[in-house]
Design a protein around this motif. Structure first.
Motif, PDB file in Angstrom:
ATOM      1  N   VAL A  75      15.311 -30.546  53.353  1.00  0.00           N
ATOM      2  CA  VAL A  75      16.886 -31.216  53.574  1.00  0.00           C
ATOM      3  C   VAL A  75      17.859 -30.205  53.444  1.00  0.00           C
ATOM      4  N   ASP A  76      17.852 -29.365  52.225  1.00  0.00           N
ATOM      5  CA  ASP A  76      18.355 -28.471  51.563  1.00  0.00           C
ATOM      6  C   ASP A  76      19.060 -27.202  52.311  1.00  0.00           C
ATOM      7  N   GLU A  77      17.343 -26.805  52.898  1.00  0.00           N
ATOM      8  CA  GLU A  77      17.425 -26.132  54.043  1.00  0.00           C
ATOM      9  C   GLU A  77      17.646 -26.483  54.690  1.00  0.00           C
ATOM     10  N   GLU A  78      17.779 -27.255  55.643  1.00  0.00           N
ATOM     11  CA  GLU A  78      17.808 -27.585  57.558  1.00  0.00           C
ATOM     12  C   GLU A  78      19.425 -27.947  56.744  1.00  0.00           C
ATOM     13  N   THR A  79      20.287 -28.134  55.860  1.00  0.00           N
ATOM     14  CA  THR A  79      21.177 -29.652  56.141  1.00  0.00           C
ATOM     15  C   THR A  79      22.351 -28.434  54.940  1.00  0.00           C
ATOM     16  N   GLY A  80      21.472 -28.392  54.075  1.00  0.00           N
ATOM     17  CA  GLY A  80      22.600 -27.926  52.695  1.00  0.00           C
ATOM     18  C   GLY A  80      23.206 -29.067  52.041  1.00  0.00           C
ATOM     19  N   LEU A  81      22.636 -30.282  52.758  1.00  0.00           N
ATOM     20  CA  LEU A  81      22.579 -31.863  51.915  1.00  0.00           C
ATOM     21  C   LEU A  81      21.757 -31.916  51.024  1.00  0.00           C
ATOM     22  N   ASN A  82      22.509 -32.434  49.853  1.00  0.00           N
ATOM     23  CA  ASN A  82      21.765 -33.526  48.790  1.00  0.00           C
ATOM     24  C   ASN A  82      21.518 -34.540  48.662  1.00  0.00           C
ATOM     25  N   ILE A  83      20.492 -35.747  48.628  1.00  0.00           N
ATOM     26  CA  ILE A  83      20.630 -36.635  49.285  1.00  0.00           C
ATOM     27  C   ILE A  83      19.223 -37.656  47.373  1.00  0.00           C
ATOM     28  N   GLU A  84      19.458 -38.866  47.916  1.00  0.00           N
ATOM     29  CA  GLU A  84      18.788 -39.633  47.063  1.00  0.00           C
ATOM     30  C   GLU A  84      17.622 -40.304  47.934  1.00  0.00           C
ATOM     31  N   VAL A  85      16.857 -40.068  47.594  1.00  0.00           N
ATOM     32  CA  VAL A  85      15.358 -40.954  48.338  1.00  0.00           C
ATOM     33  C   VAL A  85      14.928 -42.175  47.913  1.00  0.00           C
ATOM     34  N   ILE A  86      15.239 -43.577  48.746  1.00  0.00           N
ATOM     35  CA  ILE A  86      14.974 -44.615  48.877  1.00  0.00           C
ATOM     36  C   ILE A  86      13.316 -45.281  48.549  1.00  0.00           C
ATOM     37  N   GLY A  87      12.762 -45.252  50.079  1.00  0.00           N
ATOM     38  CA  GLY A  87      11.883 -44.826  50.026  1.00  0.00           C
ATOM     39  C   GLY A  87      11.437 -44.644  51.443  1.00  0.00           C
ATOM     40  N   LEU A  88      10.205 -45.414  51.192  1.00  0.00           N
ATOM     41  CA  LEU A  88       9.132 -44.659  52.972  1.00  0.00           C
ATOM     42  C   LEU A  88       9.158 -45.511  53.567  1.00  0.00           C
ATOM     43  N   ALA A  89      10.040 -45.549  54.544  1.00  0.00           N
ATOM     44  CA  ALA A  89      10.588 -45.681  56.136  1.00  0.00           C
ATOM     45  C   ALA A  89       9.810 -46.126  57.064  1.00  0.00           C
ATOM     46  N   GLY A  90       8.319 -45.262  57.631  1.00  0.00           N
ATOM     47  CA  GLY A  90       7.750 -45.346  58.021  1.00  0.00           C
ATOM     48  C   GLY A  90       7.007 -44.167  58.203  1.00  0.00           C
ATOM     49  N   TRP A  91       5.294 -44.745  59.012  1.00  0.00           N
ATOM     50  CA  TRP A  91       5.402 -42.281  59.578  1.00  0.00           C
ATOM     51  C   TRP A  91       4.932 -42.973  60.805  1.00  0.00           C
ATOM     52  N   ARG A  92       4.466 -41.179  61.618  1.00  0.00           N
ATOM     53  CA  ARG A  92       3.609 -41.347  62.804  1.00  0.00           C
ATOM     54  C   ARG A  92       2.916 -40.368  62.318  1.00  0.00           C
TER      55      ARG A  92
END
Length: 160
Positions: A75-92
């Motif tokens: 996320v930092d590399e692609e958008t420059g944003l800092n984030i707080e990870v909450i949890g797994l939402a799904g997969w594919r």
């Protein structure tokens, strides 16, 4: 990563997509449904796979890296944003559709925006903060397979 839907379970999708290179085994990738002020960040891929499709920022997990570390790095590399990870939402799962195509297991996480404004790298060429309820009305945007279901699952985790 775009493609056609092969399963119908909301939080687990199988799609077919071309990859830049073909490893000899499936690759693990991560993506983030990032929420800020009730909206989620959509980013448009500037190159293959899924060029021109809106999706969630993310990418491959590197050897020895945890899923959360990979997610924050991508996320930092692609958008420059800092984030707080909450949890797994799904997969594919993205299966090879043709010779030379990749095989990916994409783990999608719910996250909250923490700091900075989007600055896109060369993998992305556009972004939009979109209300999750407005996704169905974005008919003019090409969305990757399973995106709406992952966003709705992430929204429930965030409580947005």
């Amino acid at each position: 990563m775009a493609g056609r839907k092969l399963t119908s379970t909301p939080s687990c999708r199988t799609s077919a997509v071309s990859a830049v290179d073909q490893p000899s085994h499936p690759q693990i990738a991560v993506s983030a449904a990032i929420f800020r002020d009730g909206k989620v960040l959509l980013t448009r891929r500037a190159r293959s796979p899924a060029k021109g499709f809106y999706s969630l920022p993310g990418g491959r997990v590197e050897f020895g890296e945890s899923l959360h570390q990979a997610l924050k790095r991508e996320v930092d590399e692609e958008t420059g944003l800092n984030i707080e990870v909450i949890g797994l939402a799904g997969w594919r799962e993205v299966l090879p559709a043709a010779p030379g195509a990749g095989h990916y297991l994409i783990m999608s996480f719910a996250a909250r925006w923490a700091a900075r404004e989007p600055v896109l790298n060369d993998e992305l060429d556009d972004y939009r903060w979109v209300a999750p309820d407005a996704l169905a009305s974005l008919g003019d945007l090409k969305l990757t397979g399973g995106l709406e279901e992952v966003i709705q699952s992430a929204r429930r985790l965030i409580g947005a």
